[in-house]
Design an enzyme around this catalytic site. Sequence first.
Site, PDB file in Angstrom:
ATOM      1  N   GLU A 311      16.705 -24.503  23.372  1.00 36.29           N
ATOM      2  CA  GLU A 311      16.750 -23.674  24.580  1.00 36.29           C
ATOM      3  C   GLU A 311      17.715 -24.245  25.611  1.00 36.29           C
ATOM      4  OE1 GLU A 311      15.546 -20.900  24.099  1.00 36.29           O
ATOM      5  OE2 GLU A 311      14.290 -21.433  22.394  1.00 36.29           O
ATOM      6  N   GLU A 333      22.384 -17.295  18.452  1.00 37.42           N
ATOM      7  CA  GLU A 333      21.264 -17.947  17.777  1.00 37.42           C
ATOM      8  C   GLU A 333      21.703 -18.812  16.598  1.00 37.42           C
ATOM      9  OE1 GLU A 333      18.614 -18.293  19.116  1.00 37.42           O
ATOM     10  OE2 GLU A 333      18.379 -16.609  20.494  1.00 37.42           O
TER      11      GLU A 333
END
Length: 870
Positions: A311, A333
């Site tokens: 993150e 991602e």
Amino acid sequence: MLDIQTTDAAIPATDPATIRREDYRPPDWFIPEIELDFQLGLERTVVRSKLDVRRSKSAKYDAPLILNGDDLLPVNVLVDGKKWNEWKLEEGNLTLPLTGAAHIVEIEVELDPSTNTQLMGLYGSNGMLCTQCEAEGFRRITFFADRPDVLSRYKVRMEGDKQAFPILLCNGDKVEEGEAEGGRHWAQWNDPWPKPSYLFALVAGDLVANSDSFTTRSGKEVELNIWVRDGDLPRTGHAMQALKDSMRWDEEVYGREYDLGLFNIVAVSDFNMGAMENKGLNVFNSRYILADPEVATDADFDGIEGVVAHEYFHNWSGNRVTCRDWFQLSLKEGFTVFRDQSFSADMSSAALKRIEDVRILRAAQFPEDAGPLAHPIRPESYQEISNFYTATVYNKGAEIIRMMHSMMGAENFRKGTDLYFDRHDGEAATCEDFVVSMEDGGGIDLTQFRVWYRTPGTPRVSAKLSHNPQTGTATLELKQSIAAGGAKPGPSEMVIPLRTALLNPETGEHDGEQLLILDKAEQSFTFEGQNDHPVLSINRGFSAPIILENSRTAEELAFLSSHDDDPFARFEAMQQLMTGYLTAQITGTPADRDIILQAIGAVLADENIDRAFLAEIILLPTEAFLGDQMVEVDPQAIHDAREKLRGKIGVQFERKFRRLYKQCVPGEFSLSAEARADRKLRNVTLGYIAASQVEDAAEIAYDQYCDANNMTAMQGALGVLSHLDAEERGHAFESFYTRFKDNALVLDKWFTMQAMSQRSDTIKRVDALSRHPDFTLANPNRVRALYGAFAGNQVRFHDPSGRGYAMIADMVIALDPQNPQTAARFIPQLGRWRRYERGRSELMRLALEKIAATSNLSKDVAEQVSKSLA
């Protein structure tokens, strides 16, 4: 975002619309500035938005302003300060017919967060208010152009009851705060960096912080806070250290500094995903923040480190450079998973991390490629975007980046990423933008490599090595093919980098590793100076995400398992040796078991082997992986063959396993590599001791449970006891529940270990646990803990009666109206029904049809089911 797997629960009367990548067009209106005012309450929140809207230069002069909404009604609409009644709602979206180039649009809506069970948008969680906006949750908060290519600067004012919500958090920096009437208070937050609405975040609640700081390489001090409920504060130290390590690593490896003066993390117990990278305010599932030796396993500690890093790394690979549209999801991602994998490898053992990453890829992504839900890492269409937060987009996407890194080398790869970040900072980019930056910055032609982005399926590569003693040469012949969704493989021309070495059959030495680039359907490579027939070591380090089909003999695999200097290749050779034997047993083909026992004996006798690696290399392939190797899957036959071999290994090396078990005596808890290796090997040897069916197995496991000073040892003992018919099993599980019943994350483990039991009464037990007072469908972690674990229990989920399939189908039907995103995650377990033997296949199909026949299915579930039955 890390997905561990809501969107509107009602399906329209017609089939959901299919959104196609080829239909993308830029927005007609941009919103460079937005101001939000929240009057917060658990049962009533008023949201007032003020949008500075600007018509795109490419838009038609009469193109209306269309703002996305989901289950919203406007209380008031103003345009340029005047009440505006010329609006209409169409499929939830607010349409305003505006002329001119720029306007100020103000909208007021009211929300009831307490009823938001989808956990998307603004929702209540144990007295807190929290948001989740990726992918399309912001439209559940207010009307907005909820698409990733509309980037805005946010100014947010939050006001709420000071006693209920003493902490008010949002993106960016807090610039002002004060008291309000009636026991209320407020805070003003400004985020100077333009961002798409999916990165918006707000949290309000009674929280305390573990506070620290980090000084960037340019000398800026950043305030760090991890916000949790009061009793959880002592369990945040590991996450804080992981955050600081991540910040330092990103500076050293990618040259990326953090760009705000404040970085906040909040742990939330009700969360669909693993975590969310909202700019400056990361929101985490509490399982990826809270840890201490009493409640967290070594795997939990690793998970926290990896997810915190993931993150944080999104701050650049996802936030500063975001996605143009959701088809580009792997842009952020896949790249960020590669980054967090690399970080974790640098923080611990690169070899063990690579084994773990490949195991996950094979367990989750390879079956996805082979099933009805197969798709490329950049999909071409979708009905519900939540269904594309998949192992293909994340894990295979990371492998695509890893292959670039292998072909370019670290230095050129860094040049490419530097150019990508510099060129597209503050933009919504595409996968093509990334590839072009790597070409321009790294000096490589990736024209053919782009095929990976549009091709579903896992490539198969056959490798055959021949030797010519007269010329002293060896020739490696390679062929590649690919198929998706169970189709017959056909020739392909993917670019496949294969790290390769030829080992001397006597010494195991080699003249160096070569990177072979396979980019044709058939290709051969010749190696000079090979006086003896060498042993082929190929796809070392799993340099390409392929299925390797080669003609290496069992003797050669056994040799590699003892002599290869590449740890992954050594591990892989043992896995292939075991897999070959087990698949032969299942299909009734003759095979030599003794060579496996000899290979295991050789690694057990290796005094120089790392204990953590030893624990990995002697583990048998999973039942799910073995099923993936079969043309027709018979779970019971796979289970029986695997347990028989496991028992034989346990009997053959019982004394050695007992010695190793005693040598790994735990002392004071430590997260050192040596202590972790001892815990890992101790649990593995305990499993083999139990498999040998010695009389004292349950006693040994129970003693380990009782004496454990950490959750790794405790869970290892319970995992063994869960399969046994022994009174110690009942005592241990009762004791565990009594001790940890007030800790939700540990209680999840209690549910999981029982759902994973191989005992014949497991289905009955899972059914009983679904009615346990501590079970609830409202919490995604608890649903995954029980039903997710059970669906992964190959022999019991696939009970020939079909009761396991019916149980999952009933759960999906019950959960879908509450939380469709979590419900949809269970469909793939049934979706591969065509792979199974006829009896189970029919029962799985019937379970899917039962779900499909349910009225008012969500788009999430309906899309998955329809594709699975097509």
